[in-house]
Design a protein around this motif. Structure first.
Motif, short mmCIF file in Angstrom:
data_model
loop_
_atom_site.label_atom_id
_atom_site.label_comp_id
_atom_site.label_asym_id
_atom_site.label_seq_id
_atom_site.Cartn_x
_atom_site.Cartn_y
_atom_site.Cartn_z
N GLN A 85 49.09 41.59 44.35
CA GLN A 85 49.67 42.43 43.30
C GLN A 85 50.51 41.61 42.33
N LYS A 86 51.34 40.73 42.86
CA LYS A 86 52.18 39.90 41.99
C LYS A 86 51.33 38.97 41.12
N THR A 87 50.26 38.43 41.70
CA THR A 87 49.38 37.54 40.94
C THR A 87 48.70 38.30 39.81
N ARG A 88 48.24 39.49 40.11
CA ARG A 88 47.57 40.29 39.09
C ARG A 88 48.53 40.65 37.94
N GLN A 89 49.77 40.95 38.30
CA GLN A 89 50.76 41.27 37.27
C GLN A 89 51.04 40.06 36.39
N ARG A 90 51.14 38.89 37.00
CA ARG A 90 51.38 37.67 36.23
C ARG A 90 50.19 37.34 35.34
N GLN A 92 47.99 39.42 34.12
CA GLN A 92 47.94 40.37 33.01
C GLN A 92 49.00 40.04 31.96
N LEU A 93 50.19 39.69 32.41
CA LEU A 93 51.25 39.31 31.48
C LEU A 93 50.84 38.08 30.67
N ASP A 130 41.44 48.32 38.32
CA ASP A 130 41.66 47.71 37.00
C ASP A 130 41.08 46.30 36.89
N LEU A 134 41.49 43.64 33.55
CA LEU A 134 41.99 42.27 33.55
C LEU A 134 40.94 41.30 33.01
#
Length: 312
Positions: A85-90, A92-93, A130, A134
């Motif tokens: 989850q953290k990797t996906r958020q990074r 995407q950012l 999602d 991405l």
């Protein structure tokens, strides 16, 4: 190749001779990232980028490093769901930051921008709703900074139709894995058994430092109506495929080969099909004939990761 210790030793030795060697730092980023050390990879890419900015490197080189750094956050293996989850958020950012920025210049060779993040390839294994979002964000980055990927085959621009050009459908199969590989093993029967009353088959061998020759590769060559070997150059590959005026181009492993995903022969063809292992191995024409009417009426273009990809 695949010799981590030797590669690390040689690039480190090169750095001892020149501690401002940009390619040394980015290459060490590749090595560490490919073998799972994302933190080290990011550090090396950042160092390379900072030196490139200080030296006022060419815009193309800066863009390549920006993209390498942005995608380096994606490892091959993950420690936990929280890590995913953290990797996906990074990720995407980072994609959003690239899209919202207006870096000057453009990538003349998108292959130079591929780093240890491998074009976000490993995200597709996670099965989140999602995933496509991405991937599309990543594709839009390339669409923005590598406009050459928006190439459209001239015959499509001229409004040519299947019916007006030939009585048979010209099918092209493209792969960097036409040898004893799951892709080659799967497609060899389809290539050999497509009914030539309906189809003309062209096989595009994507060269990656040469073409592998084995019994599967030879079988595919012998059973194709035409064989074209494509170079690693994205622009040249696009034009070579365009010259064949293919009606249906089968990208056999869109997410497996970098030069394939980037050249994507994109926008040089009319239709796009995924071939998965459950598909017909006997080469029945139904797979293509079912879409012929649609192809004749809709000349849609494809591009990698779903951007500019319109399926029926």
């Amino acid at each position: 190749l695949h010799k981590r210790e030797l590669a690390t030793k040689e690039w480190t030795k090169a750095l001892s001779l020149n501690n401002e060697c940009i390619v040394c730092y980015s290459s060490l980023g590749h090595v560490h990232g490919y073998f799972g050390n994302v933190t080290a990879a990011e550090a090396f890419y950042s160092k390379a980028l900072n030196i490139a900015l200080f030296k006022r490197a060419a815009n193309e080189d800066l863009l390549a490093l920006q993209i390498q750094l942005a995608t380096s956050v994606v490892p091959i293996f993950f420690q936990s769901r929280e890590h995913i989850q953290k990797t996906r958020q990074r990720f995407q950012l980072n994609m959003n930051n690239l899209l919202s920025s207006d870096y000057p210049g453009e990538l003349r060779d998108p292959m130079e921008s591929i780093g240890s993040g491998s074009l976000g390839y490993y995200i597709i294994y996670q099965g989140y709703p999602d995933d496509d979002i991405l991937r599309r964000q990543h594709a839009k980055v390339y669409w923005k900074y590598a406009p050459m990927l928006m190439y459209t085959s001239p015959f499509l621009l001229h409004g040519s139709s299947l019916q007006s050009r030939s009585s048979v459908i010209k099918v092209g199969f493209h792969s960097a894995y036409f040898y004893h590989h799951s892709v080659g093993l799967l497609l060899q029967g389809i290539i050999a058994n497509l009914d030539r009353k309906f189809f003309h088959v062209t096989v595009f061998f994507q060269s990656r430092n040469g073409v592998v020759n084995d019994n599967v590769a030879e079988f595919i060559r012998v059973n194709a109506d035409k064989v074209v070997v494509l170079p690693n150059s994205v622009g040249v590959a696009q034009k070579q495929i365009a010259e064949e005026m293919i009606d249906v181009l089968v990208f056999s492993e869109v997410s497996s080969s970098h030069n394939k995903r980037l050249s994507l022969e994109q926008s040089t063809i009319i239709f796009f099909l995924y071939f998965l292992q459950h598909e017909d191995r006997n080469g029945r024409p139904d797979l293509f004939l079912a879409f012929r009417k649609t192809c004749e009426e809709n000349y849609f273009v494809v591009s990698f990761f779903g951007i500019k990809l319109h399926l029926v």
